[in-house]
Design a protein around this motif. Structure first.
Motif, PDB file in Angstrom:
ATOM      1  N   HIS A 168       0.952  -1.471   0.320  1.00 25.65           N
ATOM      2  CA  HIS A 168       0.313   0.258   0.032  1.00 25.65           C
ATOM      3  C   HIS A 168       0.742   1.428   0.090  1.00 25.65           C
ATOM      4  O   HIS A 168       0.799   2.221  -0.993  1.00 25.65           O
ATOM      5  CB  HIS A 168      -0.743   0.391   1.235  1.00 25.65           C
ATOM      6  N   VAL A 169       2.253   1.667   0.735  1.00 25.31           N
ATOM      7  CA  VAL A 169       2.890   2.643   0.879  1.00 25.31           C
ATOM      8  C   VAL A 169       3.944   2.494  -0.371  1.00 25.31           C
ATOM      9  O   VAL A 169       3.894   3.739  -0.589  1.00 25.31           O
ATOM     10  CB  VAL A 169       3.682   2.430   2.001  1.00 25.31           C
ATOM     11  N   ARG A 170       3.965   1.814  -0.786  1.00 25.44           N
ATOM     12  CA  ARG A 170       5.083   1.608  -2.512  1.00 25.44           C
ATOM     13  C   ARG A 170       4.451   2.466  -3.269  1.00 25.44           C
ATOM     14  O   ARG A 170       4.188   3.139  -4.337  1.00 25.44           O
ATOM     15  CB  ARG A 170       5.353   0.263  -3.095  1.00 25.44           C
ATOM     16  N   ARG A 171       2.696   1.739  -3.673  1.00 24.64           N
ATOM     17  CA  ARG A 171       2.073   2.190  -4.545  1.00 24.64           C
ATOM     18  C   ARG A 171       1.059   3.415  -4.183  1.00 24.64           C
ATOM     19  O   ARG A 171       1.840   4.406  -5.207  1.00 24.64           O
ATOM     20  CB  ARG A 171       0.980   1.579  -4.679  1.00 24.64           C
ATOM     21  N   LEU A 172       1.616   4.065  -2.642  1.00 25.58           N
ATOM     22  CA  LEU A 172       0.900   5.571  -3.156  1.00 25.58           C
ATOM     23  C   LEU A 172       2.046   6.551  -3.060  1.00 25.58           C
ATOM     24  O   LEU A 172       1.801   7.233  -3.043  1.00 25.58           O
ATOM     25  CB  LEU A 172       0.741   5.993  -1.114  1.00 25.58           C
ATOM     26  N   ALA A 173       3.221   6.085  -3.025  1.00 25.58           N
ATOM     27  CA  ALA A 173       4.692   6.472  -3.194  1.00 25.58           C
ATOM     28  C   ALA A 173       5.090   6.592  -4.438  1.00 25.58           C
ATOM     29  O   ALA A 173       5.176   7.702  -5.187  1.00 25.58           O
ATOM     30  CB  ALA A 173       6.141   5.933  -2.610  1.00 25.58           C
ATOM     31  N   ALA A 174       4.255   5.912  -5.176  1.00 22.75           N
ATOM     32  CA  ALA A 174       4.444   5.708  -6.831  1.00 22.75           C
ATOM     33  C   ALA A 174       3.840   6.468  -7.568  1.00 22.75           C
ATOM     34  O   ALA A 174       3.591   7.209  -8.569  1.00 22.75           O
ATOM     35  CB  ALA A 174       4.572   4.454  -7.085  1.00 22.75           C
ATOM     36  N   LEU A 175       2.460   6.186  -6.850  1.00 24.76           N
ATOM     37  CA  LEU A 175       1.099   7.335  -7.166  1.00 24.76           C
ATOM     38  C   LEU A 175       1.692   8.910  -7.119  1.00 24.76           C
ATOM     39  O   LEU A 175       1.229   9.697  -8.220  1.00 24.76           O
ATOM     40  CB  LEU A 175       0.180   6.483  -7.228  1.00 24.76           C
ATOM     41  N   ARG A 176       1.723   9.419  -6.106  1.00 25.56           N
ATOM     42  CA  ARG A 176       2.454  10.773  -6.317  1.00 25.56           C
ATOM     43  C   ARG A 176       3.556  10.848  -7.059  1.00 25.56           C
ATOM     44  O   ARG A 176       3.291  12.108  -7.330  1.00 25.56           O
ATOM     45  CB  ARG A 176       3.043  10.511  -4.497  1.00 25.56           C
ATOM     46  N   ARG A 177       4.201  10.388  -6.923  1.00 22.32           N
ATOM     47  CA  ARG A 177       5.417  10.437  -8.165  1.00 22.32           C
ATOM     48  C   ARG A 177       5.041  10.958  -9.603  1.00 22.32           C
ATOM     49  O   ARG A 177       5.378  11.337  -9.927  1.00 22.32           O
ATOM     50  CB  ARG A 177       6.695  10.001  -7.518  1.00 22.32           C
ATOM     51  N   GLU A 178       4.340   9.742  -9.681  1.00 24.23           N
ATOM     52  CA  GLU A 178       3.250   9.765 -11.397  1.00 24.23           C
ATOM     53  C   GLU A 178       3.079  10.753 -11.223  1.00 24.23           C
ATOM     54  O   GLU A 178       2.541  11.378 -12.612  1.00 24.23           O
ATOM     55  CB  GLU A 178       3.222   8.678 -11.667  1.00 24.23           C
ATOM     56  N   ARG A 179       2.320  11.479 -10.619  1.00 26.70           N
ATOM     57  CA  ARG A 179       0.731  12.273 -10.532  1.00 26.70           C
ATOM     58  C   ARG A 179       1.162  13.617 -10.544  1.00 26.70           C
ATOM     59  O   ARG A 179       2.000  14.199  -9.373  1.00 26.70           O
ATOM     60  CB  ARG A 179      -0.920  12.237  -9.980  1.00 26.70           C
ATOM     61  N   GLY A 180       1.220  14.260 -11.105  1.00 20.88           N
ATOM     62  CA  GLY A 180       1.530  16.185 -10.942  1.00 20.88           C
ATOM     63  C   GLY A 180       0.226  16.541 -10.081  1.00 20.88           C
ATOM     64  O   GLY A 180       0.638  17.480  -9.340  1.00 20.88           O
ATOM     65  N   SER A 181      -0.991  16.110 -10.183  1.00 25.58           N
ATOM     66  CA  SER A 181      -1.914  16.739  -9.752  1.00 25.58           C
ATOM     67  C   SER A 181      -1.874  16.464  -8.012  1.00 25.58           C
ATOM     68  O   SER A 181      -2.231  16.643  -6.620  1.00 25.58           O
ATOM     69  CB  SER A 181      -3.256  16.041  -9.618  1.00 25.58           C
ATOM     70  N   LEU A 182      -0.678  15.396  -7.257  1.00 25.11           N
ATOM     71  CA  LEU A 182      -0.619  15.282  -6.473  1.00 25.11           C
ATOM     72  C   LEU A 182       0.808  15.966  -6.214  1.00 25.11           C
ATOM     73  O   LEU A 182       0.501  15.622  -4.175  1.00 25.11           O
ATOM     74  CB  LEU A 182      -0.173  13.666  -5.919  1.00 25.11           C
ATOM     75  N   ALA A 183       1.370  16.264  -6.649  1.00 22.12           N
ATOM     76  CA  ALA A 183       2.300  17.564  -6.012  1.00 22.12           C
ATOM     77  C   ALA A 183       1.599  18.947  -4.978  1.00 22.12           C
ATOM     78  O   ALA A 183       0.955  19.243  -4.881  1.00 22.12           O
ATOM     79  CB  ALA A 183       2.884  18.112  -7.083  1.00 22.12           C
ATOM     80  N   THR A 184       2.477  19.185  -3.966  1.00 22.36           N
ATOM     81  CA  THR A 184       2.700  19.780  -3.278  1.00 22.36           C
ATOM     82  C   THR A 184       2.230  21.260  -3.637  1.00 22.36           C
ATOM     83  O   THR A 184       1.147  21.847  -3.553  1.00 22.36           O
ATOM     84  CB  THR A 184       3.912  20.115  -2.107  1.00 22.36           C
ATOM     85  N   ALA A 185       2.347  21.166  -5.195  1.00 18.29           N
ATOM     86  CA  ALA A 185       2.195  23.055  -5.584  1.00 18.29           C
ATOM     87  C   ALA A 185       0.527  22.471  -5.829  1.00 18.29           C
ATOM     88  O   ALA A 185      -0.654  23.564  -6.369  1.00 18.29           O
ATOM     89  CB  ALA A 185       3.195  23.282  -6.655  1.00 18.29           C
ATOM     90  N   ALA A 186       0.217  21.383  -6.568  1.00 20.58           N
ATOM     91  CA  ALA A 186      -1.116  21.483  -6.967  1.00 20.58           C
ATOM     92  C   ALA A 186      -2.693  21.889  -6.085  1.00 20.58           C
ATOM     93  O   ALA A 186      -2.170  21.614  -5.059  1.00 20.58           O
ATOM     94  CB  ALA A 186      -1.086  19.945  -7.189  1.00 20.58           C
ATOM     95  N   ALA A 187      -3.248  22.545  -6.722  1.00 22.76           N
ATOM     96  CA  ALA A 187      -4.503  22.510  -5.576  1.00 22.76           C
ATOM     97  C   ALA A 187      -5.290  21.675  -5.120  1.00 22.76           C
ATOM     98  O   ALA A 187      -5.426  20.706  -5.688  1.00 22.76           O
ATOM     99  CB  ALA A 187      -5.501  23.942  -6.314  1.00 22.76           C
ATOM    100  N   LEU A 188      -5.818  22.155  -4.116  1.00 22.14           N
ATOM    101  CA  LEU A 188      -6.484  20.977  -3.262  1.00 22.14           C
ATOM    102  C   LEU A 188      -8.382  22.165  -3.021  1.00 22.14           C
ATOM    103  O   LEU A 188      -8.379  23.196  -3.050  1.00 22.14           O
ATOM    104  CB  LEU A 188      -6.241  21.124  -1.844  1.00 22.14           C
TER     105      LEU A 188
END
Length: 677
Positions: A560-580
């Protein structure tokens, strides 16, 4: 250079710590008040480290006579009613610790006054009936033919009735720079520095001023190298740190239950041999708890020698080999820096106790005869006295000893150390490497620590919300917590570390259960901020400081942690600068208050070049830009959730279809492609 650093924005009644930088304990230093408002009677004393209390609104200049010359420091004081609301940490504070209203760095005026004459005339007003609080401010600068134009983006408090047009901006220049104030022009919320007025450097500081206070200062650093002009933002966190995945290693128990800590390799080598595993989790930043010589307390925070490594962990060669191995894998390393205190077993403290005439008696704060100042009645530490120059010199030398080996400091008990000391550490390290990270442990967080003290802050507010949600509070609290950053006064460029547990806290899984633990991990990796995983959290470790039970790992949780880290790295929408964004959703099966949904949105073009090939898929799904919807379920049972903002029913985290006739099935975390904003 002994100049005391960037000038200060404060309110009347606040305390300003004055200390020479790079101090020579054998030298003579003297402070005077060189300029003050007409009605002021504020003075300074005769000690090298002084505490100045402005008593009238306006501009003060305090001067330091030092071995390398005379240095001036501007202090801009606003009326006392504009002082930021109390932000005292939940930990007790020392009388020698500078108050939070004095944590901003600023410079001298750019016009005949201080850039905003109206700010000094504001009355101490009652609270805005529509709510309100500190405004916020960000600066930007553009090089034009006319000069460097510094622009402002003042933002009123999110809950107030003020608008951006209601806010004043007070500009100040930095006393350390060779810049004639008469050359600088201020008009229409902009400051212009003519190009020919810049010799090598011009630092511009500013705050937004409203009815209820002034903002955390922001700054731009204008530098000239020959004919080239460059613009730097000194209070921005390093780009690498904003989206890092941090892994905390509690060094002595990390090797585990298999005898690794006691074998011939040593702890540093045992950690090094697990770096491939850590890298495989998706981690790119390693935080090691203290590694210095100590009084045998397992945590290592009671230091007995600030220049030597703990013998039970390994040699310096082995430590440097560990750091090099991490660097070889593209991982950065954080050193846990302890400055507030030493162990009572430290030789200097022992000398101070055994001989009242010892030179080391002045190194420590004393509560009474033979009883040192401390926190929480901790019996094994003694607080340093930062008004004593040899203390500052000793700790600055320790900073210089370890900083070249690592990529950043996690600063222990940052709230307890005087702010002027941290400002000096910040400027000293950033002058060599702007990418060096300073991460503060301050609970609760303090917005003014963003201005030239630290880059990234423990997000203790979101941590507390995750704990409450795990114990039954409505899950929307996690979104409230993130929004509280702006309400507290943090500017948009502030950095945060998200965490659900660490070595001081009960494991989240133990307190809140496995389903909530999965959802909490989902929150760490999908909300704005740098996620931190405490070693063992990824596989279900139950003891917070016990030897890690590597042989009993929960593989599904680790995946679960590996997948979350990989998805965060792949999706620009999960970057800190992306809007919430908040979105509408309906829980059709399950507990309403255990579920929260939100959208993350990166304002970036789609297409293979922009997003690694996701653009074609997103275009077919009708998605504008890179956007996802995240659904977190902290409940013990799966929930069915209808989210209109989602554009598909395939979970990007697992690749599984989660679509049902009446909504999406969410066990703990689901990340879906989003529809149009």
């Amino acid at each position: 250079m002994h100049h005391p650093g960037p000038p200060r924005f404060v309110a009347v009644g606040d305390e300003v710590e004055l200390a020479p930088r790079d101090p020579d304990p054998a030298a003579t230093y003297a402070w005077t008040v060189a300029a003050a408002p007409a009605d002021s009677t504020a003075t300074v004393g005769d000690d090298p480290v002084e505490y100045f209390h402005p008593d009238q609104p306006g501009r003060y200049v305090v001067a330091l006579d030092a071995p390398d010359g005379r240095h001036e420091l501007t202090v801009r004081a606003f009326p006392g009613g504009l002082a930021p609301a109390s932000e005292a940490p939940s930990y007790p504070t020392s009388g020698a610790t500078e108050t939070t209203a004095d944590e901003a760095a600023a410079g001298t005026s750019g016009d005949a006054g201080d850039g905003s004459d109206r700010a000094d005339d504001r009355e101490e007003t009652a609270a805005d009936p529509d709510g309100g609080g500190r405004p916020r401010l960000s600066l930007s600068a553009t090089v034009t033919e006319e000069g460097v134009v510094v622009e402002t983006d003042p933002q009123p408090h999110p809950d107030g009735s003020e608008t951006a047009g209601d806010l004043d901006v007070a500009f100040l220049l930095d006393d350390r720079d060779d810049l004639d104030r008469e050359d600088v022009r201020i008009a229409g919320g902009e400051l212009t520095v003519p190009l020919d007025a810049i010799s090598d450097r011009a630092r511009v500081h500013a705050v937004a001023v409203g009815r209820h206070g002034y903002s955390v200062p922001d700054a731009v650093d204008i530098r000239r190298d020959g004919g080239d002009i460059t613009i730097h933002r000194p209070y921005d966190p390093p780009a690498w740190a904003e989206d890092s995945v941090i892994y905390e290693v509690y060094v002595r128990t990390f090797p585990g239950q298999d005898g690794d800590a006691a074998d011939e390799r040593g702890v540093f080598d045992a950690i090094r041999e697990r770096l491939d595993y850590v890298e495989g989790l998706g981690v790119d930043t390693l935080w090691l708890t203290p590694v210095l010589a100590n009084d045998d307390a397992p945590h290592g925070y009671n230091v007995t020698d600030f220049f030597a490594l703990a013998a039970d962990l390994g040699t310096r060669e082995e430590y440097e080999r560990l750091v090099e191995a991490a660097h070889d894998r593209g991982m950065r390393v954080l050193f846990d820096l302890v400055c507030n205190h030493s162990a009572r077993a430290h030789p200097y403290y022992q000398a101070a106790v055994s001989d009242p005439a010892s030179e080391y008696r002045e190194w420590y704060e004393w509560r009474g005869p033979g009883e040192p100042e401390t926190y929480f009645d901790w019996e094994l530490i003694a607080n340093f006295d930062f008004s004593h120059l040899p203390v500052r010199r000793h700790l600055l030398d320790a900073v210089e000893e370890w900083a070249p080996l690592v990529d950043g400091f996690r600063c222990d008990m940052a709230w307890a150390v005087p702010n002027a000391f941290w400002r000096e550490v910040h400027d000293r390290l950033k002058a060599r490497d702007a990418d060096f990270l300073l991460l503060d442990e301050t609970i609760p967080y303090i917005p003014d620590f963003q201005a030239g003290l630290f880059d990234v802050h423990f997000d203790s507010t979101t941590y507390a919300a995750l704990r409450r949600v795990g114990n039954g509070e409505p899950a929307e609290a996690v979104l409230d917590a993130v929004e509280d950053r702006a309400r507290s006064g943090f500017p948009d460029h502030a950095g945060f570390m998200l965490y659900a547990e660490n070595h001081d806290e009960t494991r989240y899984l133990v307190e809140c259960g496995r389903p909530a633990a999965e959802a909490a991990l989902g929150a760490l990796f999908t909300l704005p901020g740098a996620p931190m995983v405490y070693a063992g959290q990824e596989f279900g470790q139950r003891g917070k400081r016990d030897a890690l039970a590597w042989a009993h790992a929960d593989e599904s949780l680790r995946e679960h942690v590996r997948r979350l880290a990989a998805l965060r790295r792949e999706r620009g929408s999960l970057a800190t600068a992306a809007a919430l964004d908040r979105v509408d959703y309906e829980v059709r099966e399950g507990w309403d208050d255990r579920v929260v949904a939100f959208r993350r949105r990166a304002d970036a073009p789609t297409g293979a070049a922009a997003d690694g090939g996701r653009g074609e898929h997103d275009a077919e799904a009708g998605i504008t830009g890179d956007a996802v919807v995240v659904v977190l379920n902290f409940g013990a049972e799966p929930a069915t959730v209808a989210v209109d903002a989602a554009a598909g029913a395939t979970d990007l985290l697992t690749g599984d279809s989660v679509g049902r006739a009446d909504g999406l099935r969410v066990d703990s975390v689901a990340v879906l492609p989003a529809g149009r904003s």
